[in-house]
Every structure is written in C-alpha cells, then in structure tokens.
Design a protein around this motif. Structure first.
Motif, PDB file in Angstrom:
ATOM      1  N   GLY A 226      49.119  28.021 103.478  1.00 18.05           N
ATOM      2  CA  GLY A 226      49.363  27.881 102.051  1.00 18.05           C
ATOM      3  C   GLY A 226      48.728  28.984 101.230  1.00 18.05           C
ATOM      4  N   GLY A 227      47.822  29.755 101.827  1.00 22.75           N
ATOM      5  CA  GLY A 227      47.234  30.893 101.140  1.00 22.75           C
ATOM      6  C   GLY A 227      45.981  30.561 100.360  1.00 22.75           C
ATOM      7  N   TYR A 228      45.650  31.437  99.422  1.00 19.01           N
ATOM      8  CA  TYR A 228      44.403  31.349  98.672  1.00 19.01           C
ATOM      9  C   TYR A 228      44.662  31.544  97.187  1.00 19.01           C
ATOM     10  N   THR A 229      43.696  31.091  96.380  1.00 15.55           N
ATOM     11  CA  THR A 229      43.830  31.196  94.929  1.00 15.55           C
ATOM     12  C   THR A 229      43.096  32.400  94.351  1.00 15.55           C
ATOM     13  N   SER A 230      42.244  33.040  95.160  1.00 19.96           N
ATOM     14  CA  SER A 230      41.516  34.226  94.696  1.00 19.96           C
ATOM     15  C   SER A 230      40.977  34.982  95.904  1.00 19.96           C
ATOM     16  N   VAL A 231      40.493  36.183  95.658  1.00 22.54           N
ATOM     17  CA  VAL A 231      39.889  37.002  96.722  1.00 22.54           C
ATOM     18  C   VAL A 231      38.649  36.304  97.262  1.00 22.54           C
ATOM     19  N   GLN A 232      37.810  35.791  96.366  1.00 20.31           N
ATOM     20  CA  GLN A 232      36.575  35.130  96.798  1.00 20.31           C
ATOM     21  C   GLN A 232      36.880  33.864  97.595  1.00 20.31           C
ATOM     22  N   ASP A 233      37.901  33.134  97.202  1.00 21.50           N
ATOM     23  CA  ASP A 233      38.334  31.950  97.943  1.00 21.50           C
ATOM     24  C   ASP A 233      38.699  32.327  99.380  1.00 21.50           C
ATOM     25  N   ALA A 234      39.429  33.411  99.539  1.00 20.53           N
ATOM     26  CA  ALA A 234      39.829  33.873 100.873  1.00 20.53           C
ATOM     27  C   ALA A 234      38.613  34.292 101.693  1.00 20.53           C
ATOM     28  N   LEU A 235      37.693  35.035 101.083  1.00 23.78           N
ATOM     29  CA  LEU A 235      36.489  35.469 101.803  1.00 23.78           C
ATOM     30  C   LEU A 235      35.636  34.280 102.215  1.00 23.78           C
ATOM     31  N   ASP A 236      35.438  33.342 101.300  1.00 14.83           N
ATOM     32  CA  ASP A 236      34.613  32.159 101.597  1.00 14.83           C
ATOM     33  C   ASP A 236      35.205  31.330 102.728  1.00 14.83           C
ATOM     34  N   HIS A 237      36.511  31.309 102.840  1.00 13.38           N
ATOM     35  CA  HIS A 237      37.151  30.534 103.890  1.00 13.38           C
ATOM     36  C   HIS A 237      37.174  31.280 105.233  1.00 13.38           C
ATOM     37  N   MET A 238      37.463  32.574 105.207  1.00 15.31           N
ATOM     38  CA  MET A 238      37.667  33.311 106.464  1.00 15.31           C
ATOM     39  C   MET A 238      36.380  33.784 107.129  1.00 15.31           C
ATOM     40  N   MET A 239      35.373  34.179 106.373  1.00 16.44           N
ATOM     41  CA  MET A 239      34.167  34.763 106.974  1.00 16.44           C
ATOM     42  C   MET A 239      33.497  33.838 108.006  1.00 16.44           C
ATOM     43  N   PRO A 240      33.259  32.546 107.708  1.00 12.05           N
ATOM     44  CA  PRO A 240      32.654  31.687 108.735  1.00 12.05           C
ATOM     45  C   PRO A 240      33.535  31.534 109.972  1.00 12.05           C
ATOM     46  N   ARG A 241      34.827  31.500 109.776  1.00 14.58           N
ATOM     47  CA  ARG A 241      35.747  31.359 110.915  1.00 14.58           C
ATOM     48  C   ARG A 241      35.755  32.621 111.785  1.00 14.58           C
ATOM     49  N   LEU A 242      35.701  33.768 111.139  1.00 13.98           N
ATOM     50  CA  LEU A 242      35.628  35.021 111.899  1.00 13.98           C
ATOM     51  C   LEU A 242      34.309  35.118 112.652  1.00 13.98           C
ATOM     52  N   GLU A 243      33.233  34.666 112.025  1.00 15.68           N
ATOM     53  CA  GLU A 243      31.933  34.685 112.713  1.00 15.68           C
ATOM     54  C   GLU A 243      31.946  33.769 113.932  1.00 15.68           C
ATOM     55  N   ASN A 244      32.539  32.581 113.795  1.00 13.63           N
ATOM     56  CA  ASN A 244      32.632  31.660 114.938  1.00 13.63           C
ATOM     57  C   ASN A 244      33.445  32.273 116.078  1.00 13.63           C
ATOM     58  N   GLN A 245      34.545  32.930 115.738  1.00 12.08           N
ATOM     59  CA  GLN A 245      35.348  33.586 116.779  1.00 12.08           C
ATOM     60  C   GLN A 245      34.559  34.703 117.443  1.00 12.08           C
ATOM     61  N   TRP A 246      33.828  35.479 116.648  1.00  8.86           N
ATOM     62  CA  TRP A 246      33.027  36.572 117.183  1.00  8.86           C
ATOM     63  C   TRP A 246      31.951  36.043 118.129  1.00  8.86           C
ATOM     64  N   LEU A 247      31.278  34.941 117.723  1.00 15.46           N
ATOM     65  CA  LEU A 247      30.238  34.358 118.573  1.00 15.46           C
ATOM     66  C   LEU A 247      30.824  33.851 119.896  1.00 15.46           C
ATOM     67  N   LYS A 248      32.008  33.249 119.840  1.00 18.10           N
ATOM     68  CA  LYS A 248      32.651  32.787 121.067  1.00 18.10           C
ATOM     69  C   LYS A 248      32.971  33.951 121.996  1.00 18.10           C
ATOM     70  N   LYS A 249      33.445  35.058 121.439  1.00 21.00           N
ATOM     71  CA  LYS A 249      33.751  36.237 122.261  1.00 21.00           C
ATOM     72  C   LYS A 249      32.478  36.836 122.860  1.00 21.00           C
ATOM     73  N   GLN A 250      31.351  36.706 122.152  1.00 22.79           N
ATOM     74  CA  GLN A 250      30.083  37.229 122.653  1.00 22.79           C
ATOM     75  C   GLN A 250      29.408  36.268 123.628  1.00 22.79           C
ATOM     76  N   GLY A 251      29.936  35.051 123.749  1.00 22.50           N
ATOM     77  CA  GLY A 251      29.359  34.066 124.648  1.00 22.50           C
ATOM     78  C   GLY A 251      28.179  33.342 124.036  1.00 22.50           C
ATOM     79  N   GLU A 252      28.066  33.360 122.728  1.00 23.92           N
ATOM     80  CA  GLU A 252      26.974  32.671 122.045  1.00 23.92           C
ATOM     81  C   GLU A 252      27.538  31.466 121.318  1.00 23.92           C
ATOM     82  N   SER A 253      26.645  30.584 120.896  1.00 22.76           N
ATOM     83  CA  SER A 253      27.069  29.456 120.073  1.00 22.76           C
ATOM     84  C   SER A 253      26.221  29.438 118.821  1.00 22.76           C
ATOM     85  N   LYS A 254      26.798  28.886 117.768  1.00 18.57           N
ATOM     86  CA  LYS A 254      26.103  28.870 116.490  1.00 18.57           C
ATOM     87  C   LYS A 254      25.276  27.629 116.342  1.00 18.57           C
TER      88      LYS A 254
END
Length: 154
Positions: free
Chosen positions: A126-154
């Motif tokens: 459905g998308g986002y209502t602002s740039v900050q909304d998109a950043l606030d939503h995607m950054m934690p998800r990207l970090e979780n994916q990055w940690l999984k690829k590194q073999g770490e857990s949060k």
C-alpha cells in the motif's frame, strides 16, 4: 535507448548480477527521462569491499534511502501539482503518498551496502505517506535481514 516490457520480463531469466545491473540501468534511464534529480556519483563495490562493515551500516543505508525516497517524493509532488518544503527535515515528513512498487524498485540501490538483495516484503503493501514513514518502517526490517545474513540475532 528504448526498453520493451519483454526486455524487463526477461530479467527473471538472468543471473542476480545481470538483474541488478539491468535494474540500475533501467532506473537511471527512467530517472533521467522523467527529469527527476540526476545522480552525480555512481558507487561501484566488489565483494572485498562488502565485508569491510563491522556492524550494520545504518548511516550509509539511511543516507541512500533518504536520497532515493526524496527523489520519489519530489516527483510525486510535481505530478500532483504541489511543491515540497525547502528544508530537508520538513520535506521528509511532508504528506506525499508513495506507491509500494516504486519503493520496492528503490531497494536495489542498497544492495551494494547490504551485500545482498533485500526482500520485496521489506516494503509495506500500500506504500507510505511520507519519506520518514518509509524510513521508519524499512530500516528495522533491513537490519533484521542483515543480521540474519550475518548469522546473528537481535
């Protein structure tokens, strides 16, 4: 240079590198053709440079995403007939709807920093209502994916 729909559909048959390169070329073509902001710097990395990050590259990732999302927001604002505020902080929270499919295409710009292609599900349906909304939503998800690829857990 013309792109046909069949050319883009054939990307699924290519290697990940070829898909990434084709997406990058297509996105740059669309950006320049639609008179969006042009990018002066092209970052090229190899596999040795990807391993230089000790921790999650949050600052680099946010800077790239913010720049790309602001370009989308400016284009959306122009198409809808209004101007974004001049101050970057105010412009980032300005209510500008951004389609999820457009934001998914932006994800290919962070592949070099992350070292892998982020999942399309990183972007909210459905998308986002602002740039900050998109950043606030995607950054934690990207970090979780990055940690999984590194073999770490949060």
């Amino acid at each position: 240079m013309k792109f046909e729909i069949a050319d883009i559909a054939d990307l699924k048959l290519c290697s990940p590198f070829a898909r990434s390169l084709a997406r990058w070329i297509f996105r740059r073509y669309v950006v320049s053709r639609n008179d969006f902001r042009t990018h002066a710097m092209v970052v090229a990395t190899d596999t040795k440079e990807k391993s230089k990050f000790v921790g999650f590259p949050a600052q680099a990732l946010e800077a790239i995403l913010r720049e790309e999302l602001m370009a989308v927001a400016e284009a959306e604002a122009d198409m809808n007939g209004f101007a974004l505020p001049k101050e970057p902080g105010v412009a980032a929270v300005a209510p500008v709807p951004m389609d999820s499919l457009v934001v998914v295409e932006i994800l290919c710009s962070v592949e070099d920093v992350l070292g892998f292609q982020p999942k399309d599900a990183t972007v909210r349906t459905g998308g986002y209502t602002s740039v900050q909304d998109a950043l606030d939503h995607m950054m934690p998800r990207l970090e979780n994916q990055w940690l999984k690829k590194q073999g770490e857990s949060k």
